[in-house]
Design a protein around this motif. Structure first.
Motif, PDB file in Angstrom:
ATOM      1  N   THR B   7      -4.071   9.487  -3.364  1.00  0.00           N
ATOM      2  CA  THR B   7      -2.801   9.662  -4.076  1.00  0.00           C
ATOM      3  C   THR B   7      -1.615   9.921  -3.151  1.00  0.00           C
ATOM      4  O   THR B   7      -0.466   9.862  -3.594  1.00  0.00           O
ATOM      5  CB  THR B   7      -2.887  10.846  -5.066  1.00  0.00           C
ATOM      6  OG1 THR B   7      -3.356  12.001  -4.365  1.00  0.00           O
ATOM      7  CG2 THR B   7      -3.829  10.544  -6.218  1.00  0.00           C
ATOM      8  N   LEU B   8      -1.873  10.205  -1.878  1.00  0.00           N
ATOM      9  CA  LEU B   8      -0.762  10.499  -0.957  1.00  0.00           C
ATOM     10  C   LEU B   8       0.197   9.309  -0.905  1.00  0.00           C
ATOM     11  O   LEU B   8      -0.237   8.168  -0.810  1.00  0.00           O
ATOM     12  CB  LEU B   8      -1.316  10.802   0.438  1.00  0.00           C
ATOM     13  CG  LEU B   8      -0.270  11.106   1.530  1.00  0.00           C
ATOM     14  CD1 LEU B   8       0.522  12.364   1.203  1.00  0.00           C
ATOM     15  CD2 LEU B   8      -0.947  11.240   2.889  1.00  0.00           C
ATOM     16  N   PHE B   9       1.476   9.602  -0.930  1.00  0.00           N
ATOM     17  CA  PHE B   9       2.488   8.545  -0.863  1.00  0.00           C
ATOM     18  C   PHE B   9       2.576   8.053   0.587  1.00  0.00           C
ATOM     19  O   PHE B   9       3.329   8.581   1.409  1.00  0.00           O
ATOM     20  CB  PHE B   9       3.847   9.076  -1.332  1.00  0.00           C
ATOM     21  CG  PHE B   9       4.902   8.009  -1.458  1.00  0.00           C
ATOM     22  CD1 PHE B   9       4.730   6.940  -2.335  1.00  0.00           C
ATOM     23  CD2 PHE B   9       6.059   8.055  -0.708  1.00  0.00           C
ATOM     24  CE1 PHE B   9       5.700   5.947  -2.461  1.00  0.00           C
ATOM     25  CE2 PHE B   9       7.042   7.073  -0.831  1.00  0.00           C
ATOM     26  CZ  PHE B   9       6.846   6.022  -1.698  1.00  0.00           C
ATOM     27  N   LEU B  10       1.785   7.041   0.860  1.00  0.00           N
ATOM     28  CA  LEU B  10       1.602   6.598   2.247  1.00  0.00           C
ATOM     29  C   LEU B  10       1.112   5.167   2.257  1.00  0.00           C
ATOM     30  O   LEU B  10       0.263   4.787   1.440  1.00  0.00           O
ATOM     31  CB  LEU B  10       0.553   7.499   2.922  1.00  0.00           C
ATOM     32  CG  LEU B  10       0.051   7.080   4.304  1.00  0.00           C
ATOM     33  CD1 LEU B  10       1.106   7.366   5.357  1.00  0.00           C
ATOM     34  CD2 LEU B  10      -1.243   7.808   4.649  1.00  0.00           C
ATOM     35  N   ARG B  11       1.648   4.360   3.120  1.00  0.00           N
ATOM     36  CA  ARG B  11       1.075   3.059   3.445  1.00  0.00           C
ATOM     37  C   ARG B  11       1.094   2.960   4.954  1.00  0.00           C
ATOM     38  O   ARG B  11       2.168   2.952   5.555  1.00  0.00           O
ATOM     39  CB  ARG B  11       1.906   1.894   2.906  1.00  0.00           C
ATOM     40  CG  ARG B  11       1.545   1.374   1.551  1.00  0.00           C
ATOM     41  CD  ARG B  11       0.095   0.964   1.424  1.00  0.00           C
ATOM     42  NE  ARG B  11      -0.255   0.819   0.021  1.00  0.00           N
ATOM     43  CZ  ARG B  11      -0.711   1.820  -0.739  1.00  0.00           C
ATOM     44  NH1 ARG B  11      -0.912   3.022  -0.242  1.00  0.00           N
ATOM     45  NH2 ARG B  11      -0.989   1.617  -2.007  1.00  0.00           N
ATOM     46  N   PRO B  46       6.144  12.054   3.400  1.00  0.00           N
ATOM     47  CA  PRO B  46       5.456  13.355   3.277  1.00  0.00           C
ATOM     48  C   PRO B  46       4.817  13.871   4.575  1.00  0.00           C
ATOM     49  O   PRO B  46       4.996  15.048   4.927  1.00  0.00           O
ATOM     50  CB  PRO B  46       4.413  13.088   2.188  1.00  0.00           C
ATOM     51  CG  PRO B  46       5.088  12.093   1.285  1.00  0.00           C
ATOM     52  CD  PRO B  46       5.839  11.179   2.223  1.00  0.00           C
TER      53      PRO B  46
END
Lengths: 585, 585
Positions: B7-11, B46
């Motif tokens: 779910t971490l906002f990461l790519r 984040p």
């Protein structure tokens, strides 16, 4: 770490600052929490910064708890994304614009829908990535026309803005409700008295929307609450309670009369009563007359305004804010002398619904102008009015509109008694923004069927720096501030108010013991300051608890003062335990 | 709280961003720590925000520990205080300027000496209030001509700036040393390899000044270190080691020669050796020639520049940065074709010290041009040079100047061997500013004798956001980042690299147990991502420790990977204890 007043970078002031009108502004400046740097731009002195950071932490904890992920966008932003949504222009003079050395247009971010939306577009592509809630606690900039009341309405201010992205409306509703709950927990923890008001969605577009208003007589916003329930709403969002249609049959015919010099509602009522007109066998009141207000409405993109007739009972004014909210995004202005000249059928003081309709002017009426209601109103000719003009028989309207002023005592919805009018300060705003921004940025996400879909957004703001002023506004007394333990810069204020060296030493020991027990201590160790001045400062600065080593210290006792409350005398050797208990609540 | 990669906002990106040249920039973007918003303006995603905040906290703790008091000035500032010090103009294009809706000039703060000084003036009035050290950790703005390398040189960046105010020079020295110690502790805690370089005081004015440079081949600054001691200095601050004067008596007379086509040092040396010229019975080298460089110097406030002759041994270039530093605050440019035309005594390629002096041009020499040294140099006429021109006999200079380039192998001061040349990134700067700003703002403080005195200031900066890039720059490998525990966004990365449901459940339990033990956990719980991709991401993201539940999980074992170090196999039920021990260091 113990903070000592002998070295703290602080000067308290006995005089109110000249530009301050509301108590929070006066006290925060006098107590050395904030300091003006420019109109609407404030510096945070050590005590103020500590309080601000604690408020931020409460907000952060509660938004994290609902799964919000914190990030941080720049304040200095390029023009392009704000051009994509049209807000580069729409913000008008509220936007701080500047150019860089290469002549590129830039701006100071007033709110960051554009940045959040375009970042989600870049990073995410599948429904599996959703829902996601992102937020930041950030310094924002708006060039307010009238910055006021210190940090209550500043031009540089700290805001928490979060945004939810969901694949469908049910998801948005869940994200919205999660924020609603988090906001309640935040404001409850901060000890703020507030109302959750139904709001119009405003310029942001979107549907469901609620504002959190802190109750304050120095607030800029007016809102209503129900006397018999939890209903609350912005004045703009109040929906008039439906009026039953009346039977048309059997009502007397409309009759025109000469009404010389009766161009106002008051003179019209006077004429009617002197002429013996009766309504339901009683004297005529202003509520029996019908006011026909002519305004000009400019739809977005339209070059010229169109005339609009707004009908309201004669005992009420048209509330321009409510009218504007009802007609948004169109712009509304009152018809001017020139408009009356250009349209001779508009006879000033004698405008009636029949003349408007006959000349192709759109007419919208207050819901009280229900079918079958009879009115005394203008007859569209100088010195002429008509009595007994019945809606649905003698004139038709093109629709209904919320435009009339709201009054204390108006019926509240769903039988919740009547409405009271109150003043408040907006501290939070949550709303279901929908697909306005995701459409503008063409955010295409593959849904569960492998088809492209546009996610829907919620937008949720809290005025973090403003909250500090709001807390001060709601909790001060005439002596100074009074912070809740959760955000007080220090939890306890230790005051040595006794010239004996023994008292000073005992103060040192007490401060150290409190510090060791995990209590945040502000220690007034100033050797040459009188007890009176120290007490005044302690009240002004507003820590929730103070321990005073005063006269009774010789008897092994100290005073435990609860700010705005009781003073207890306790044994010196029990002071630490007592304070710890108070702080832990 | 456990953060999940699902779910971490990461790519994470496999490709380097097109505009990135240095490893820290590439990796911080690829690993999803930062994202470009505009040239030199970055968003903190984040992971990046967590790291940034942890660096801030290290800085804050150490500055608090030396008695610094934190406050926060606005970024949006009025023009007036910067007009008082002249910096509104002096900053030139580096300053972001803007106007508000009332046409007032405002700026985005590049540094805040003005605000600190004027606030101290307003709050403090007696020597008893001093010393005081104030600081802020703040977003600052500079419109860099060439923003580069991501957050290494941004236009919006986070800086810690502190300022000390003391009543006397001894106090300033103590405040300066306190900061010097705090800076060493900060950079040591952050695991940064750095040198403390003597610096020139630069445009800020003031005396003692040192720069903290992080050693990095991608640094923009060149500095020197001694091979046999702790001496380090900016190239601008290196003082040439004194050369002993030679006896003039007994030296042969100077002789002029025809030297056709010998306008460069190389051709001059060739001529000399083909003509049989000898120096100390050896062949002539470039070091035996004297280069006379003509520059134009404009003193502050002067309208026109004056010519200046700079003499350096022919084997060295004039280092314009060193020359400028020596002549500050004057501006320096090379003489141009037009200057040679206007001054016919300047014969290009044949300028000599005698012609300069004879025509009233001031002459400053490198310290190696000591009395009694003999030189081959221009004879102020086309195709003519002179051999054996002796300083102090055949020509005089108006003084000495540090202008020649510094070379690897030059002698270090105080017998500390020789100098090596290194590249570095400025991460901190401390200096004794003196009374420049307190004088500009007329800060009058009553001293111990009741007389008015002006306090003296120190100014101390740390590039907080830049430090994040510096740590990445110094500690990465070709696979990714490698954070020190102190500032890593999470302390441990738990990777489930086994498709068995049992492994995922064990991973959940392990993450929960680590979390309960106070360890910050990043948990790769992504169900459909291959172990290979998970390992690559873990290395790219760079947490210091990873626990992998892989093949050997069936045997009750997990892998404990130390980023950039060993991989240990440990029993699954000992993993928490092992990680806790590693994290505690």
């Amino acid at each position: 770490m113990i903070t000592r007043l002998s070295t703290l970078f602080l000067r308290t002031l006995r005089e109110d600052p000249a530009d301050a009108e509301v108590p929070s502004h006066k006290l925060l400046v006098r107590a050395g929490y904030i300091r003006r740097a420019a109109p609407g731009v404030y510096s945070w002195l050590p005590l103020g910064l500590r309080t601000l950071r604690k408020i931020e932490d409460v907000v952060r904890e509660e938004i994290n708890a609902i799964g919000g992920q914190e990030l941080l966008f720049p304040a200095l932003l390029p023009r392009e994304p704000y051009e994509t949504t049209g807000r580069w222009t729409e913000y008008g003079e509220h936007l701080f614009r500047l150019k860089d050395r290469k002549d590129n247009d830039m701006l100071l971010g007033p709110t960051h829908e554009e940045m959040f939306t375009s970042t989600v577009k870049d990073l995410y592509s599948s429904y599996k990535d959703f829902p996601v809630t992102l937020y930041q606690i950030q310094t924002k900039y708006r060039d307010e026309e009238r910055p006021r009341a210190g940090i209550l309405r500043g031009r540089e201010f700290v805001m928490k803005d979060s945004y939810s992205f969901d694949m469908d409306d049910e998801g948005l509703e869940a994200s919205y409700q999660a924020h609603r709950g988090a906001y309640q927990r935040i404001f409850d923890r901060l000890g703020v008295s507030y109302a959750i008001c139904k709001a119009t969605s405003g310029a942001m577009g979107g549907s469901a929307s609620e504002e959190f208003l802190a109750v304050s007589r120095n607030g800029e916003d007016t809102f209503v609450r129900a006397t018999g329930g939890d209903y609350a709403a912005n004045v703009e969002a109040v929906v008039t309670q439906p009026v039953e249609p009346r039977p048309i049959e059997g009502q007397p015919e409309a009759v025109e009369h000469d009404t010389p010099d009766a161009e106002t509602i008051t003179t019209l009522v006077d004429w009617a009563n002197s002429a013996g007109v009766r309504v339901d066998d009683r004297e005529v009141t202003a509520a029996d007359t019908l006011k026909c207000v002519v305004v000009k409405v400019t739809e977005p993109g339209a070059e010229d305004p169109e005339l609009l007739g707004v009908l309201v009972p004669g005992d009420r004014e048209v509330d321009m804010k409510r009218l504007e909210a009802s007609l948004e995004p169109a712009e509304v202005t009152m018809a001017e002398e020139a408009d009356f000249k250009k349209n001779p059928f508009l006879v000033k003081g004698y405008v009636g619904p029949r003349g408007l309709a006959a000349n192709g002017v759109r007419v919208l009426a207050d819901p009280r102008v229900a079918t079958g209601t009879a009115w005394i109103t203008g007859a569209d000719a100088k010195n002429r009015h008509v009595v007994g003009l019945v809606a649905g028989r003698d004139f038709e309207v093109d629709g209904f509109i919320e435009a009339a002023e709201i009054r204390e005592g108006d019926p509240a919805p769903e039988g919740q008694g009547t409405l009271t009018l109150e003043r408040g300060i907006e501290i939070g705003h949550i709303f279901q923004l929908g697909r306005k921004y995701t459409t503008a940025f063409d955010v295409q996400i593959l849904d569960v069927n492998g088809k492209r879909a546009i996610p829907t957004m919620g937008s949720y703001g809290i005025g973090v720096s403003r909250l500090m002023a709001v807390i001060a506004e709601q909790r001060h007394d005439d002596k100074g501030l009074n912070w809740p333990v959760e955000v007080s810069p220090y939890q306890v204020h230790v005051v040595v108010a006794n010239k004996d060296q023994a008292a000073l030493e005992a103060g040192e020991q007490l401060a150290a013991a409190l510090d060791a027990a995990g209590v945040e201590v502000l220690f007034d160790d100033r050797p040459k300051v009188s007890p009176g001045v120290k007490f005044k400062d302690a009240e002004l600065l507003g820590m929730p608890f103070a321990v005073v080593l005063g006269r009774s210290f010789a008897d092994g006792k100290v005073e435990l003062r609860i700010r705005g409350g009781d003073t207890l005398e306790v044994a010196a050797d029990e002071a630490v335990a007592e304070v710890v208990e108070l702080v832990r609540g």
